[in-house]
Every structure is written in C-alpha cells, then in structure tokens.
Scaffold this active site. Sequence first.
Site, mmCIF file in Angstrom:
data_model
loop_
_atom_site.group_PDB
_atom_site.id
_atom_site.type_symbol
_atom_site.label_atom_id
_atom_site.label_comp_id
_atom_site.label_asym_id
_atom_site.label_seq_id
_atom_site.Cartn_x
_atom_site.Cartn_y
_atom_site.Cartn_z
ATOM 1 N N ASP A 290 -0.549 -3.381 3.891
ATOM 2 C CA ASP A 290 0.337 -2.589 4.752
ATOM 3 C C ASP A 290 -0.001 -1.114 4.705
ATOM 4 O O ASP A 290 -0.276 -0.565 3.641
ATOM 5 C CB ASP A 290 1.790 -2.752 4.304
ATOM 6 C CG ASP A 290 2.337 -4.097 4.686
ATOM 7 O OD1 ASP A 290 1.750 -4.753 5.558
ATOM 8 O OD2 ASP A 290 3.365 -4.484 4.100
ATOM 9 N N ASP B 99 2.937 -13.606 8.992
ATOM 10 C CA ASP B 99 2.616 -12.757 7.833
ATOM 11 C C ASP B 99 2.529 -13.608 6.556
ATOM 12 O O ASP B 99 2.925 -14.764 6.548
ATOM 13 C CB ASP B 99 3.717 -11.702 7.692
ATOM 14 C CG ASP B 99 3.277 -10.476 6.916
ATOM 15 O OD1 ASP B 99 2.079 -10.343 6.600
ATOM 16 O OD2 ASP B 99 4.147 -9.635 6.616
HETATM 17 C C1 LIG Z 1 3.941 -0.266 1.848
HETATM 18 O O1 LIG Z 1 2.674 -0.870 1.688
HETATM 19 C C2 LIG Z 1 2.422 -1.393 0.413
HETATM 20 C C3 LIG Z 1 1.045 -1.900 0.381
HETATM 21 O O2 LIG Z 1 0.152 -0.936 0.831
HETATM 22 C C4 LIG Z 1 3.397 -2.491 0.122
HETATM 23 O O3 LIG Z 1 3.169 -3.034 -1.155
HETATM 24 C C5 LIG Z 1 4.789 -1.928 0.212
HETATM 25 O O4 LIG Z 1 5.698 -2.953 0.057
HETATM 26 C C6 LIG Z 1 5.000 -1.273 1.540
HETATM 27 N N1 LIG Z 1 6.274 -0.596 1.522
HETATM 28 C C7 LIG Z 1 7.258 -0.983 2.300
HETATM 29 C C8 LIG Z 1 8.512 -0.195 2.184
HETATM 30 O O5 LIG Z 1 7.150 -1.897 3.083
#
Ligand SMILES: *[C@@H]1O[C@H](CO)[C@@H](O)[C@H](O)[C@H]1NC(C)=O
Length: 474
Positions: free
Chosen positions: A264, A199
């Site tokens: 994400d 990642d």
């Molecule tokens: C959820 O996804 C966003 C990007 O779409 C990211 O910035 C964020 O950290 C993510 N939230 C978690 C809790 O991983």
Amino acid sequence: MTTSLRLSLLLAVGAFMAIAPAASQPPLQVIQRGVTPNGFRSSVKGWNSFGINANPHTTPSFSFSQTGVTSQCDVLATNTALRDAGYIYCSLDSGWSDGSNGDEYGRITYNSSIFDIPSLADHLHDEGLELGVYVVPGAFIADEAKTVHGTNVTIGSVCSGDSGLSRCNFDYSQRATQEWHDSVVNQFASWGVDLIKLDYVTPGSPDNSASLPSDSSGAVIAYHRAIAQSGRSMRLDISWKLDRSQEYFDIWESNADSMRTDQDINNSQQSTFVSWGTIQRAIENYRQYITTVMQYNTTTTIFPDMDNLFVGNPAAISGITDSERQTVMTHWLGAGSNLMVGSDLTNLDDFGLNLLTSSATVAIGEGTDRLPMQPRNPGTGNNSSQQLQAWIAGPDTSGAAIVVISNYGPDQGEGGFGTSLSGAQTVNVSWADLGISGTYSVHDAWANKDLGSHNSSFSLQLDEGQSVMYQLRR
Ligand SMILES: *[C@@H]1O[C@H](CO)[C@@H](O)[C@H](O)[C@H]1NC(C)=O
Ligand SMILES: *[C@@H]1O[C@H](CO)[C@@H](O)[C@H](O)[C@H]1NC(C)=O
Ligand SMILES: *[C@@H]1O[C@H](CO)[C@@H](O)[C@H](O)[C@H]1NC(C)=O
Ligand SMILES: *[C@@H]1O[C@H](CO)[C@@H](O)[C@H](O)[C@H]1NC(C)=O
Ligand SMILES: *[C@@H]1O[C@H](CO)[C@@H](O)[C@H](O)[C@H]1NC(C)=O
Ligand SMILES: *[C@@H]1O[C@H](CO)[C@@H](O)[C@H](O)[C@H]1NC(C)=O
Ligand SMILES: *[C@@H]1O[C@H](CO)[C@@H](O)[C@H](O)[C@H]1NC(C)=O
Ligand SMILES: *[C@@H]1O[C@H](CO)[C@@H](O)[C@H](O)[C@H]1NC(C)=O
C-alpha cells in the site's frame, strides 16, 4: 594488397568504430501489451477511496458513506477535463460491505447504514461513470451454516479455517465454491458493479497481522469465471504486492486485468497522502516487476497497478513537491499503470489537474497501454536500479517512443539503488543506452515544447526528484 581489399578493410574498420559503443549495450526488446482476460485494452482511470480512508486528516470533511463518496466521484463527471480524459471509475475500497456476515446465502452485501449500492450505481451510471467494489478471498466464517444460493450445499462444507479477516478459506476444487463466487458476482451485476478489486490475494500479499492461507490464487480464477458467466462486463483488479514467479504470474495474467506491484502507498494517518521514500519504493517495484515479467514473454496481457495516484492536491497536502508529483505521474503513465487517483478530488489544483488531464497525458497513456516502459541504465543500457535512470516505451512500428529520464534523489531506504547524490545532476543518455538508432524529433511532454531533431544522445540537468518525459517521433 589490392586497392579493393585495402578499401574493404578500411570500410570494415570504419564500421567497427561506428558501432563499437553500441555493441556492449543489450538489444532493446520492445514490450507489448495485448487485450486483458476480461477484454480491456486500456488501463483503468478514476478515483479510489483508500487514500483518504488511510489519511483522513487530508480531507477532514470526508465521510466514507454514500454522501461522502458521491461528493468525490461527482467531480469525475462535472470536471470536464477529468471526464474527457477518461477518469470514469468510482472505486470503493474496504469498508463498504457488511464486515461480519453476508446475506441469507452468504453473499457479500453492503453496509446499509452507510451505502445503498444499487442507487449509487444508478447515480454514477447516469453521470457516465462506473462503480468499483472491494472484496477479499473467502466467505464469512459466520455464514458457514448458510446454503450457497441455488444449491443444497452449505458454505461450511467447502470453506473452513480462518484467514484472520473473519473469512474461511475455500476449497477451490469444489463446484459449490465456484457457485458461491457466481452468486456473489451475479448479485454485483444486478446492482450495476463494473469493477471488482480483490485484495489480500496470496502468494504475495503481506499478512498485515492476518493469518492468510499460503495460496488463494484460486479466488482469482473463481472471480474471473464468475465475471464471465455473469453476462456483465467487469474489470478484476488484484492486490497487493503479488508474487512474480512465472507459475503465479501466469495465473494473474490469464485471469485479472490489473495486478498490484507494491504494497500500500499511504502515509498511515498523517495529514499528507504520501512520502517521497514510498514513491521511490513504488517505482523500484515497477522496475523489478517489468524486468521480471518481460523475461517470461515480451507480450503481456495485464496492467500493472502501482496503487493510488497522489498527484492531484497541492504539495502541502499531497506530501511531495510539484517536481515529485510530476515524476509520479510520469512513471504511472509510462508503465501504463492503473490511474486511480487517491487525492481529494474536491481540492485539485491547476498543476495536478494538468498532470492528470493534459493532451500529452492522454496521448502518452494510449501509447503506453500498448507499449509499457522498461528501464535502460544511462551508460550501459542495463536494467538495474539507479538513482539517475532512463526508461523507454516502444518504439512502435511507426518509430514513436516515449523516453523518461529521472533523478530520484538520495535513496531514502527502499529505492533499491542505494546512492545519495545530492543536488542537481547531469544525466547523459545515449541512443545505444536506449537501444534505438537514427534521427527523432523530440517533444518535451510536460513543458509542451518541441526540442527539435536529435540523433545520438540526451544530456540534461535534473534536480532531486525531477523527471522529464519525451515523446520521440520519426
Ligand atoms: C499503509 O501502508 C502500509 C504498507 O505500506 C500498510 O501496512 C498500512 O496498513 C497502511 N496504512 C493504512 C492506514 O492503511
Ligand atoms: C456499518 O457502518 C457503520 C458506520 O461506519 C459501522 O459503525 C458499523 O459497524 C458497520 N456495520 C457492519 C456490520 O460492518
Ligand atoms: C435440494 O434438495 C431438495 C430436497 O432433496 C431437492 O428437491 C432439490 O432439487 C435440491 N436442489 C438442488 C439445487 O440441488
Ligand atoms: C506470449 O504472449 C502472447 C500473447 O498472450 C502469446 O500469444 C504467446 O503464445 C506467448 N508466448 C509464449 C512463449 O508463451
Ligand atoms: C550490465 O549487464 C551485463 C550483462 O548482464 C553485465 O555483464 C555488466 O556487468 C552489467 N554492467 C553494469 C555496469 O552493471
Ligand atoms: C534485466 O533484469 C533481469 C532480472 O533482474 C536480468 O536477469 C537481466 O539479465 C537483465 N537484463 C539486462 C540486459 O541487464
Ligand atoms: C555528459 O555529457 C556532457 C556533454 O556531452 C559531457 O560534457 C559530460 O562529461 C558528460 N558527463 C558524464 C558523467 O558522462
Ligand atoms: C546528427 O545531428 C547533428 C547535429 O544536429 C548533425 O550535425 C549530424 O549531421 C547528424 N548526423 C546524422 C547521421 O544525421
């Protein structure tokens, strides 16, 4: 004018009229996928822990530990539908490894208060499953004084700076840098690891409050070489939202088996896994990805990773309606994306299980692993972002193709199409739009229904968020 000349003029006019509507649509260039750098012909299927970790309220009983992960992944083995459909990878996302330093040689090791990776690997392998682990580029800053295994070189002499993730940034031109990667992957191999998710690779990965170096593509090459020398078959999945310029795409495609196309997908601590607006964004990112990379070469050797697949749980937990869940499965499948379920496997409903495991799912997945779908706009055959969209995968040499037709509903902000047609819409898609000709027998995959022979177009009504997936055969 002679009779024969008049006849040939008539024929020419007739032919012109018959093909005129098709002439403005661009010709279809079928996209093919060959074997990946680490030797895989199918996209990866299984479960990944990120979804529940990012949205723990969806699965209150879960803990990110050997016990918690085993309770999820055992379902991949005990649920015969999932097992038979090939969902065999149990992939740990971030949090499994020791977060501040490695072992005496600076190799990545597990947090032994929550995991015993060799015994987890044995357990999974006994069930016919495979294990995935998560890493990020660089060695630990805290390990800079340690010596790379099998050398007299300190980590700090080839790794410096601070990526913002407790890691230094390697100098990828140094031999000891490769030796560090080899030592890490050899240890993974000795534990029984089958997949590495790498990642925060740049260029591409959002900073997400770290201070990532501008180019860590060397880590992708180094992990690929390390896998090759380890003697163990492993997949390399790289992440997230990677740069799609040809220079970097060539690196991803010649070293990794799958690459993330979006940021994400999660609902950041909500009690549901995902929102429809995020799915619109993920589909739009696949559209951009495939229309970009097919210009470099219509044969690709990497699978897109559209991120965790949140279709398994009831709508109230998934966060999207059943129609939308079907649209998600349709697009992940059509793309030949990684199919890493992020849902709570202990709470699958029949609808979700059918999406994941039906015979159509398996058959279509085998097809789109080799021939992924591309957008063909209704009315023009172009490939821009549209609320009412059509896609085609194939046709293959036998004439078999997959057609997807969707109404994504009003753009919630990141869908790329920017329109807000509300309610059910009629969508007309002609053969010329799809870039095909002739007669096909058509099967509606999700309704499991034969629709008979078609030779010119589809016209159908689709509600917001709804998609159909048709299997076409000669
Ligand atoms: C959820 O996804 C966003 C990007 O779409 C990211 O910035 C964020 O950290 C993510 N939230 C978690 C809790 O991983
Ligand atoms: C190991 O996991 C425990 C439990 O989640 C956590 O409290 C601890 O900080 C972790 N240790 C390291 C070194 O990451
Ligand atoms: C490390 O240094 C020692 C002492 O100079 C030497 O004997 C040994 O061969 C070296 N090892 C490697 C792997 O270079
Ligand atoms: C396209 O990709 C295929 C398969 O990797 C390769 O054999 C071919 O040389 C590539 N063509 C170009 C123009 O790069
Ligand atoms: C479709 O693409 C062609 C060629 O790029 C372009 O000339 C045309 O304007 C596009 N049509 C629409 C409706 O976007
Ligand atoms: C498809 O998309 C690419 C990139 O956006 C564009 O350059 C190309 O002209 C498009 N092709 C058609 C037929 O619309
Ligand atoms: C779609 O097709 C139907 C039936 O062929 C036709 O009546 C309708 O006008 C078409 N709609 C559009 C928007 O082209
Ligand atoms: C196309 O299908 C229609 C309706 O089934 C049929 O009447 C027609 O003959 C077909 N045309 C060709 C060229 O097969």
